[in-house]
Design a protein around this motif. Structure first.
Motif, mmCIF file in Angstrom:
data_model
loop_
_atom_site.group_PDB
_atom_site.id
_atom_site.type_symbol
_atom_site.label_atom_id
_atom_site.label_comp_id
_atom_site.label_asym_id
_atom_site.label_seq_id
_atom_site.Cartn_x
_atom_site.Cartn_y
_atom_site.Cartn_z
ATOM 1 N N GLU A 1 22.726 -25.005 21.376
ATOM 2 C CA GLU A 1 21.834 -24.792 22.603
ATOM 3 C C GLU A 1 22.376 -25.707 23.467
ATOM 4 O O GLU A 1 22.143 -26.705 24.006
ATOM 5 C CB GLU A 1 20.661 -24.743 22.632
ATOM 6 N N LEU A 2 21.609 -24.462 24.939
ATOM 7 C CA LEU A 2 22.788 -25.588 25.879
ATOM 8 C C LEU A 2 21.241 -25.966 26.520
ATOM 9 O O LEU A 2 21.092 -26.396 27.362
ATOM 10 C CB LEU A 2 23.234 -24.316 27.320
ATOM 11 N N GLN A 3 19.965 -25.190 26.185
ATOM 12 C CA GLN A 3 19.132 -26.222 27.354
ATOM 13 C C GLN A 3 18.046 -27.623 26.897
ATOM 14 O O GLN A 3 18.373 -27.367 25.718
ATOM 15 C CB GLN A 3 17.910 -24.835 27.570
ATOM 16 N N TRP A 4 17.577 -27.831 27.355
ATOM 17 C CA TRP A 4 16.868 -28.740 26.926
ATOM 18 C C TRP A 4 15.218 -28.570 27.078
ATOM 19 O O TRP A 4 14.654 -28.080 28.475
ATOM 20 C CB TRP A 4 16.966 -30.085 28.524
ATOM 21 N N TYR A 5 14.866 -28.395 26.243
ATOM 22 C CA TYR A 5 13.295 -28.646 26.043
ATOM 23 C C TYR A 5 12.617 -29.747 27.153
ATOM 24 O O TYR A 5 12.730 -30.313 26.428
ATOM 25 C CB TYR A 5 13.310 -28.506 24.829
ATOM 26 N N GLN A 6 11.876 -28.660 27.745
ATOM 27 C CA GLN A 6 10.524 -29.609 28.677
ATOM 28 C C GLN A 6 9.630 -29.076 28.746
ATOM 29 O O GLN A 6 9.304 -27.270 29.053
ATOM 30 C CB GLN A 6 11.370 -30.290 29.588
ATOM 31 N N ALA A 7 8.370 -29.656 28.347
ATOM 32 C CA ALA A 7 7.095 -28.558 28.455
ATOM 33 C C ALA A 7 6.403 -28.495 29.527
ATOM 34 O O ALA A 7 6.018 -27.270 30.009
ATOM 35 C CB ALA A 7 5.376 -30.382 28.189
ATOM 36 N N LYS A 8 7.379 -28.307 31.160
ATOM 37 C CA LYS A 8 7.143 -27.844 32.355
ATOM 38 C C LYS A 8 6.983 -26.608 32.237
ATOM 39 O O LYS A 8 6.810 -25.859 33.117
ATOM 40 C CB LYS A 8 7.512 -28.817 33.362
ATOM 41 N N ASN A 9 8.144 -26.670 31.373
ATOM 42 C CA ASN A 9 8.895 -24.911 31.461
ATOM 43 C C ASN A 9 8.366 -23.383 30.787
ATOM 44 O O ASN A 9 8.145 -22.777 30.947
ATOM 45 C CB ASN A 9 10.131 -25.002 30.802
ATOM 46 N N ALA A 10 7.384 -24.655 30.312
ATOM 47 C CA ALA A 10 6.376 -23.067 29.828
ATOM 48 C C ALA A 10 4.378 -22.954 30.527
ATOM 49 O O ALA A 10 3.687 -24.047 30.404
ATOM 50 C CB ALA A 10 6.195 -23.842 28.116
ATOM 51 N N SER A 11 3.728 -22.178 31.225
ATOM 52 C CA SER A 11 2.714 -22.047 31.981
ATOM 53 C C SER A 11 2.321 -20.712 31.497
ATOM 54 O O SER A 11 2.556 -19.764 31.196
ATOM 55 C CB SER A 11 2.749 -22.619 33.408
ATOM 56 N N CYS A 12 0.633 -20.944 31.878
ATOM 57 C CA CYS A 12 -0.241 -19.703 31.824
ATOM 58 C C CYS A 12 -0.328 -18.944 32.884
ATOM 59 O O CYS A 12 -0.979 -20.083 33.654
ATOM 60 C CB CYS A 12 -1.387 -19.754 30.515
ATOM 61 N N LYS A 13 -0.807 -17.590 32.900
ATOM 62 C CA LYS A 13 -1.352 -17.199 33.824
ATOM 63 C C LYS A 13 -1.310 -16.349 33.848
ATOM 64 O O LYS A 13 -0.472 -15.379 33.770
ATOM 65 C CB LYS A 13 -0.534 -17.137 35.519
ATOM 66 N N ASN A 14 -2.673 -15.748 34.768
ATOM 67 C CA ASN A 14 -2.893 -13.934 34.923
ATOM 68 C C ASN A 14 -2.743 -13.083 33.001
ATOM 69 O O ASN A 14 -2.570 -12.089 32.652
ATOM 70 C CB ASN A 14 -2.013 -13.607 35.513
ATOM 71 N N GLY A 15 -3.002 -14.425 32.156
ATOM 72 C CA GLY A 15 -3.097 -13.838 30.528
ATOM 73 C C GLY A 15 -2.434 -14.139 29.969
ATOM 74 O O GLY A 15 -1.853 -13.234 29.068
ATOM 75 N N ILE A 16 -1.025 -14.013 30.529
ATOM 76 C CA ILE A 16 0.709 -14.611 30.387
ATOM 77 C C ILE A 16 1.333 -15.631 29.931
ATOM 78 O O ILE A 16 0.598 -16.247 30.708
ATOM 79 C CB ILE A 16 1.376 -13.189 31.373
ATOM 80 N N LEU A 17 1.334 -16.022 28.801
ATOM 81 C CA LEU A 17 2.221 -17.348 28.545
ATOM 82 C C LEU A 17 3.970 -17.691 29.529
ATOM 83 O O LEU A 17 4.215 -16.433 28.654
ATOM 84 C CB LEU A 17 2.566 -18.006 27.171
ATOM 85 N N THR A 18 4.270 -17.766 30.272
ATOM 86 C CA THR A 18 5.601 -17.828 30.348
ATOM 87 C C THR A 18 6.251 -18.601 30.138
ATOM 88 O O THR A 18 6.306 -19.802 31.164
ATOM 89 C CB THR A 18 5.358 -17.323 31.876
ATOM 90 N N ILE A 19 7.203 -18.618 29.218
ATOM 91 C CA ILE A 19 8.127 -19.156 29.813
ATOM 92 C C ILE A 19 9.531 -19.506 30.097
ATOM 93 O O ILE A 19 10.297 -18.182 29.972
ATOM 94 C CB ILE A 19 9.008 -19.330 27.602
ATOM 95 N N THR A 20 10.147 -20.479 31.000
ATOM 96 C CA THR A 20 10.755 -20.130 32.077
ATOM 97 C C THR A 20 12.425 -21.005 31.769
ATOM 98 O O THR A 20 12.427 -21.870 31.348
ATOM 99 C CB THR A 20 10.637 -20.523 33.451
ATOM 100 N N ALA A 21 13.112 -20.140 32.003
ATOM 101 C CA ALA A 21 14.163 -20.967 31.865
ATOM 102 C C ALA A 21 14.989 -21.095 33.114
ATOM 103 O O ALA A 21 15.374 -19.835 33.510
ATOM 104 C CB ALA A 21 15.339 -20.516 30.485
ATOM 105 N N LEU A 22 15.780 -22.945 33.329
ATOM 106 C CA LEU A 22 16.514 -22.478 34.271
ATOM 107 C C LEU A 22 17.600 -23.737 34.289
ATOM 108 O O LEU A 22 17.519 -23.665 33.579
ATOM 109 C CB LEU A 22 15.338 -23.630 35.719
ATOM 110 N N LYS A 23 18.307 -23.191 35.523
ATOM 111 C CA LYS A 23 19.871 -23.440 35.625
ATOM 112 C C LYS A 23 19.906 -24.514 36.604
ATOM 113 O O LYS A 23 19.580 -24.912 37.398
ATOM 114 C CB LYS A 23 20.483 -22.283 36.302
ATOM 115 N N GLU A 24 19.474 -25.622 35.892
ATOM 116 C CA GLU A 24 19.781 -27.038 36.707
ATOM 117 C C GLU A 24 19.876 -28.301 35.455
ATOM 118 O O GLU A 24 19.515 -28.190 34.390
ATOM 119 C CB GLU A 24 17.884 -27.269 36.858
ATOM 120 N N LYS A 25 20.261 -29.841 36.310
ATOM 121 C CA LYS A 25 21.059 -30.402 35.584
ATOM 122 C C LYS A 25 19.832 -31.953 35.325
ATOM 123 O O LYS A 25 18.997 -31.403 35.914
ATOM 124 C CB LYS A 25 21.770 -31.155 36.465
ATOM 125 N N VAL A 26 19.499 -32.076 33.860
ATOM 126 C CA VAL A 26 18.609 -32.665 33.799
ATOM 127 C C VAL A 26 19.233 -33.988 32.811
ATOM 128 O O VAL A 26 20.361 -33.435 31.852
ATOM 129 C CB VAL A 26 17.699 -32.489 32.509
#
Length: 292
Positions: free
Chosen positions: A68-93
């Motif tokens: 897989e292409l993604q680098w997993y990191q904690a900051k891409n998971a967050s909770c708000k308004n009763g929803i856990l959102t996992i966000t995938a970004l196109k960014e170089k790490v």
């Protein structure tokens, strides 16, 4: 009078339909329902702001599986308004494990071009048998590979057993919803029981299907794993003969839950032309077990 009654009836029906459609796109803040013959043993409604609860969830970090292409990191998971959102970004790490001479794809990539998150309850919460319910909404962009799955506590994969309550990726050249289970077969390879439904199967019934949250459910006991999507049975897997070659049955042990959004890799497809950010939203995770 008849015309007035008919008008009121149509208005009431329209308001009910609107309410149902609107609620299908929002968090459900109602209490977990009570089930006959079951008790709620654990749940996370994600009704907080910030990171997922550390009492329940841990993170994967870095490159992990399936090329897989993604680098997993904690900051891409967050909770708000009763929803856990996992966000995938196109960014170089930068890959801190980079080794130009390594033959391991996790190490011979100097950079990752995408980031995302993968959370799990390993070592924190696990269960043997029960009803598992997850309300979630997926992103259908090419390259998106969200999943709701479990792994057994004992043995290494695939001897520990894997249950995919939900996966979404490209299968047979079509974007599809999958419901699977795997254990160790002969020649140290995974033996799969898979059910694949193209996303068009759901869109033909509801063109707005992808805009809504849906409930993925697993009913698991000592005889079978049954996986449902919005109460429709997707896969019925007998586990009476799912022993590994050494006789161990990985579906007769406790499993922990994983939620992740992978990008690309062996099944996700090429994300290079897709729009980012991609999001995978989870409203709640609930685990019920039968009363003694």
């Amino acid at each position: 009078m008849k015309n007035t009654f008919f008008t009121l009836f149509i208005l009431s029906a329209s308001l009910t339909l609107y309410s149902q459609q609107h609620s299908a796109t929002k968090a459900d803040f109602s209490r977990p329902k009570k089930l006959k013959d079951y008790q709620l043993v654990w749940h996370d409604e994600f009704n907080k702001k910030g990171k997922p609860d550390v009492k329940y969830w841990a993170y994967e970090t870095g490159f992990k599986r399936n090329n897989e292409l993604q680098w997993y990191q904690a900051k891409n998971a967050s909770c708000k308004n009763g929803i856990l959102t996992i966000t995938a970004l196109k960014e170089k790490v930068k890959n801190p494990n980079y080794d130009v001479n390594s033959k391991d794809w996790r190490e011979n990539r100097a950079f990752g071009d995408y980031t995302s998150a993968s959370i799990n309850t390993r070592g924190l919460k696990s269960w043997k048998y029960g009803r598992f319910e997850v309300r979630a909404r997926i992103d259908s962009a090419k390259g998106s590979w969200p999943a709701i799955w479990t792994l057994g506590n004992k043995e290494r994969w695939p001897a520990n057993g894997e249950i995919d309550i939900m996966e979404f990726y490209i299968k047979n050249n079509r974007q599809s919803i999958l419901a699977n289970a795997a254990h160790l077969g002969i020649n140290s390879e995974a033996k799969w029981n898979s059910k694949v439904l193209p996303i068009t199967y759901f869109l033909e019934k509801d063109p707005k299907w992808l805009e809504k949250f849906h409930i993925w459910r697993m009913d698991w006991d000592e005889e079978a794993i049954k996986i449902y999507l919005d109460d429709e049975l997707i896969n019925d897997i007998s586990i009476t003969n799912t022993n590994n070659p050494d006789g161990f049955n990985p579906f007769h042990q406790e499993h922990y839950i994983l939620l992740n959004l992978a990008i690309g890799g062996e099944n996700g497809g090429d994300p290079s032309l897709s729009k980012f950010p991609m999001t995978y939203e989870v409203d709640y995770v609930r685990v019920y077990q039968k009363n003694n």
